[in-house]
Design a protein around this motif. Structure first.
Motif, PDB file in Angstrom:
ATOM      1  N   LEU A  80      -2.919  -1.845  -0.818  1.00 58.15           N
ATOM      2  CA  LEU A  80      -1.747  -1.162  -0.257  1.00 58.15           C
ATOM      3  C   LEU A  80      -2.054  -0.506   1.078  1.00 58.15           C
ATOM      4  CD1 LEU A  80      -0.017   0.602  -3.298  1.00 58.15           C
ATOM      5  CD2 LEU A  80       0.501  -1.608  -2.253  1.00 58.15           C
ATOM      6  N   LEU A  81      -3.240   0.066   1.193  1.00 57.82           N
ATOM      7  CA  LEU A  81      -3.536   0.918   2.346  1.00 57.82           C
ATOM      8  C   LEU A  81      -4.236   0.178   3.466  1.00 57.82           C
ATOM      9  CD1 LEU A  81      -4.838   4.115   0.501  1.00 57.82           C
ATOM     10  CD2 LEU A  81      -2.539   3.710   1.402  1.00 57.82           C
TER      11      LEU A  81
ATOM     12  N   PRO B  32      -7.878  -1.353   5.169  1.00 53.93           N
ATOM     13  CA  PRO B  32      -9.235  -0.819   5.265  1.00 53.93           C
ATOM     14  C   PRO B  32      -9.224   0.711   5.296  1.00 53.93           C
ATOM     15  CG  PRO B  32      -8.957  -2.655   6.773  1.00 53.93           C
ATOM     16  CD  PRO B  32      -7.605  -2.381   6.177  1.00 53.93           C
ATOM     17  N   THR B  33     -10.060   1.289   4.461  1.00 54.54           N
ATOM     18  CA  THR B  33     -10.007   2.732   4.239  1.00 54.54           C
ATOM     19  C   THR B  33     -11.418   3.278   4.101  1.00 54.54           C
ATOM     20  OG1 THR B  33      -7.953   2.371   2.993  1.00 54.54           O
ATOM     21  CG2 THR B  33      -9.007   4.520   2.766  1.00 54.54           C
TER      22      THR B  33
ATOM     23  N   ARG C 133     -11.628   9.006   2.110  1.00 56.35           N
ATOM     24  CA  ARG C 133     -10.190   9.047   1.820  1.00 56.35           C
ATOM     25  C   ARG C 133      -9.886   8.478   0.449  1.00 56.35           C
ATOM     26  NH1 ARG C 133      -7.348  10.994   5.750  1.00 56.35           N
ATOM     27  NH2 ARG C 133      -5.517  10.587   4.482  1.00 56.35           N
TER      28      ARG C 133
ATOM     29  N   GLU D  62     -10.558  11.168  -1.925  1.00 54.15           N
ATOM     30  CA  GLU D  62      -9.494  12.176  -1.890  1.00 54.15           C
ATOM     31  C   GLU D  62      -8.294  11.764  -2.730  1.00 54.15           C
ATOM     32  OE1 GLU D  62      -9.466  14.399   2.443  1.00 54.15           O
ATOM     33  OE2 GLU D  62      -7.920  12.934   1.933  1.00 54.15           O
ATOM     34  N   ILE D  63      -7.772  10.576  -2.474  1.00 55.99           N
ATOM     35  CA  ILE D  63      -6.544  10.176  -3.158  1.00 55.99           C
ATOM     36  C   ILE D  63      -6.798   9.817  -4.611  1.00 55.99           C
ATOM     37  CG2 ILE D  63      -5.505   9.353  -1.026  1.00 55.99           C
ATOM     38  CD1 ILE D  63      -6.054   6.576  -1.806  1.00 55.99           C
TER      39      ILE D  63
ATOM     40  N   ARG E 248       0.010  21.731 -10.972  1.00 52.97           N
ATOM     41  CA  ARG E 248      -1.308  21.816 -11.598  1.00 52.97           C
ATOM     42  C   ARG E 248      -1.959  23.165 -11.270  1.00 52.97           C
ATOM     43  NH1 ARG E 248      -4.042  17.008  -8.195  1.00 52.97           N
ATOM     44  NH2 ARG E 248      -1.927  16.244  -8.421  1.00 52.97           N
TER      45      ARG E 248
ATOM     46  N   MET F 266      -6.530   4.184   6.876  1.00 53.49           N
ATOM     47  CA  MET F 266      -6.140   5.359   7.667  1.00 53.49           C
ATOM     48  C   MET F 266      -4.983   5.017   8.597  1.00 53.49           C
ATOM     49  SD  MET F 266      -8.933   5.237  10.653  1.00 53.49           S
ATOM     50  CE  MET F 266     -10.250   6.151   9.912  1.00 53.49           C
TER      51      MET F 266
ATOM     52  N   SER G  96      -2.425   2.811   7.754  1.00 44.13           N
ATOM     53  CA  SER G  96      -1.189   2.712   6.987  1.00 44.13           C
ATOM     54  C   SER G  96      -0.908   4.006   6.218  1.00 44.13           C
ATOM     55  CB  SER G  96      -1.270   1.555   5.998  1.00 44.13           C
ATOM     56  OG  SER G  96      -2.546   0.976   5.976  1.00 44.13           O
ATOM     57  N   GLU G  97      -1.482   5.059   6.665  1.00 45.49           N
ATOM     58  CA  GLU G  97      -1.321   6.359   6.009  1.00 45.49           C
ATOM     59  C   GLU G  97       0.134   6.817   6.081  1.00 45.49           C
ATOM     60  OE1 GLU G  97      -2.691   9.131   3.682  1.00 45.49           O
ATOM     61  OE2 GLU G  97      -3.642   7.291   4.353  1.00 45.49           O
TER      62      GLU G  97
ATOM     63  N   ASP H  42       1.364   9.554   6.345  1.00 47.27           N
ATOM     64  CA  ASP H  42       1.524  10.866   6.968  1.00 47.27           C
ATOM     65  C   ASP H  42       2.567  10.862   8.082  1.00 47.27           C
ATOM     66  OD1 ASP H  42      -0.235  12.026   5.308  1.00 47.27           O
ATOM     67  OD2 ASP H  42      -1.944  11.917   6.679  1.00 47.27           O
TER      68      ASP H  42
ATOM     69  N   PRO I  17      -0.604  17.317  -3.240  1.00 47.83           N
ATOM     70  CA  PRO I  17      -1.991  16.843  -3.324  1.00 47.83           C
ATOM     71  C   PRO I  17      -2.073  15.369  -2.933  1.00 47.83           C
ATOM     72  CG  PRO I  17      -1.312  17.952  -5.355  1.00 47.83           C
ATOM     73  CD  PRO I  17      -0.083  17.763  -4.536  1.00 47.83           C
ATOM     74  N   PRO I  18      -3.230  14.957  -2.418  1.00 45.68           N
ATOM     75  CA  PRO I  18      -3.397  13.588  -1.925  1.00 45.68           C
ATOM     76  C   PRO I  18      -3.097  12.525  -2.967  1.00 45.68           C
ATOM     77  CG  PRO I  18      -5.247  14.951  -1.250  1.00 45.68           C
ATOM     78  CD  PRO I  18      -4.426  15.786  -2.176  1.00 45.68           C
TER      79      PRO I  18
ATOM     80  N   TYR J 177      -0.239   9.668  -2.438  1.00 44.43           N
ATOM     81  CA  TYR J 177      -0.508   8.238  -2.590  1.00 44.43           C
ATOM     82  C   TYR J 177       0.416   7.609  -3.616  1.00 44.43           C
ATOM     83  CZ  TYR J 177      -2.557   4.158  -4.789  1.00 44.43           C
ATOM     84  OH  TYR J 177      -2.731   2.929  -5.355  1.00 44.43           O
TER      85      TYR J 177
ATOM     86  N   TYR K 209       3.770   6.974  -2.179  1.00 46.34           N
ATOM     87  CA  TYR K 209       3.703   5.859  -1.235  1.00 46.34           C
ATOM     88  C   TYR K 209       3.627   4.526  -1.970  1.00 46.34           C
ATOM     89  CZ  TYR K 209       1.803   2.753   2.326  1.00 46.34           C
ATOM     90  OH  TYR K 209       1.589   1.699   3.159  1.00 46.34           O
TER      91      TYR K 209
END
Lengths: 180, 180
Positions: free
Chosen positions: A81-82, A84-85, A89, A92-93, A175, B1, B3-4, B6, B16-17, B21, B24
């Motif tokens: 979906l995202l 190259p990451t 990150r 984080e997600i 949370r 990063m 296709s973020e 943000d 929260p991340p 996600y 998205y």
DNA sequence: GAGAGGTTGTTATGGCCGTAACAATATTCA
DNA sequence: TGAATATTGTTACGGCCATAACAACCTCTC
């Protein structure tokens, strides 16, 4: 084996052992003074048990036969979906540690499903990218996983499924702030 | 990063991340043809994510500081309710493998929290029993864990909590028959 | 610029879990 | 009774995950 609840009248046939235990534990806790809380126990137990069974089922039925794992698939799905990451990150997600991402990427890279590429602008950083084989694998596994998820939730009506998603999302949004 | 998400208007601060996600991914899946199923994804994702966060939180906040683990505590809690129990029964009601029970018992036994005792009538069998230290540990950790669980679920009203428990239980009761 | 401090990714260590294979023991049935 | 079969618990192996420590690199500030 002596305190087994099997002596109570059967609630019908075919209740799995984990649910039989849960019902027994709930009864026992209901008879205890605070801070015992039979309702909190039941909610937490059912939540964790369902998650465990679902994870195990998806893993053994969908992913292991294809040489994948569920965590590996979830990472690849994010990359799908995202694009190259960076590992940081992904951590984080996923609310995971960076070292967990390192390990998962190692396993996937060994299988030729992802690649690491250096980032020119930052000598520390790396991006993880799906290979062609990785993209094919994630597409196929995604289709199978979706089918299986629908089977798991088929016993709920559409409104109930939405309600459950909303309740879960509410807990996730509110949370407890100090997560360790 | 790149296709973020943000770049989209902020849905408010402090999401929260992992939830960012999830939102998205849900949007992306909603735009895909079948078999993609954004609703099934959202339900499964939120379920697994909540379970993961809850497990991690209980583990790091309650159990690790006391030298325990969550799986170790859950095993001890069963022994507390059921009394001395054979590994094979513990595996059954936990829906776990026997070897997982062996490993967990090894760790707990090393810490002096449980003991193995042979069963006279069956030369293969063993029963696992809580030691005095184990019972004290489980009582104390149980109190703390209950308190923390209530914090997690405090954002739901009593009726909502019952509803969620009921929905989870329904899925668990009608679990797909062929669990691998 | 130069150094203090933060960030990124990795490694080491240890616990959890599954599958597969195994030895020891029970049970079944011819 | 005796052999085939089943059950119980364990071990070996590999994957997942966390924490802690570390080297390499970036950034900020003076």
């Amino acid at each position: 084996m002596n305190s087994e609840p099997d002596t109570r009248p059967d609630l019908g046939v075919d209740v799995p052992p984990d649910l039989r235990y849960a019902a027994y534990a709930r009864e026992r806790l209901a008879a205890m003074p605070p801070p015992a809380d039979a309702e909190a126990f039941a909610l937490a137990y059912h939540l964790l048990q369902l998650a465990y069974l679902l994870v195990t089922d998806l893993e053994t039925r969908i992913h292991r036969p294809r040489g994948l794992t569920l965590p590996g698939f979830r990472l690849m799905f994010k990359l799908w979906l995202l694009g190259p990451t960076q590992p940081v990150r992904l951590a984080e997600i996923s609310a995971m540690s960076r070292s967990a991402v390192t390990n998962a990427v190692n396993t996937l890279e060994r299988g030729g499903l992802v690649e690491r590429r250096p980032v020119p602008e930052d000598g520390r950083a790396v991006v993880v990218t799906l290979t062609a084989a990785g993209e094919a694998a994630v597409r196929e596994a995604f289709s199978e996983q979706t089918r299986r998820e629908r089977e798991w939730f088929a016993c709920l009506g559409p409104a109930e499924r939405e309600q459950m998603t909303a309740l879960l999302a509410r807990i996730l949004h509110s949370r407890p702030a100090d997560l360790s």
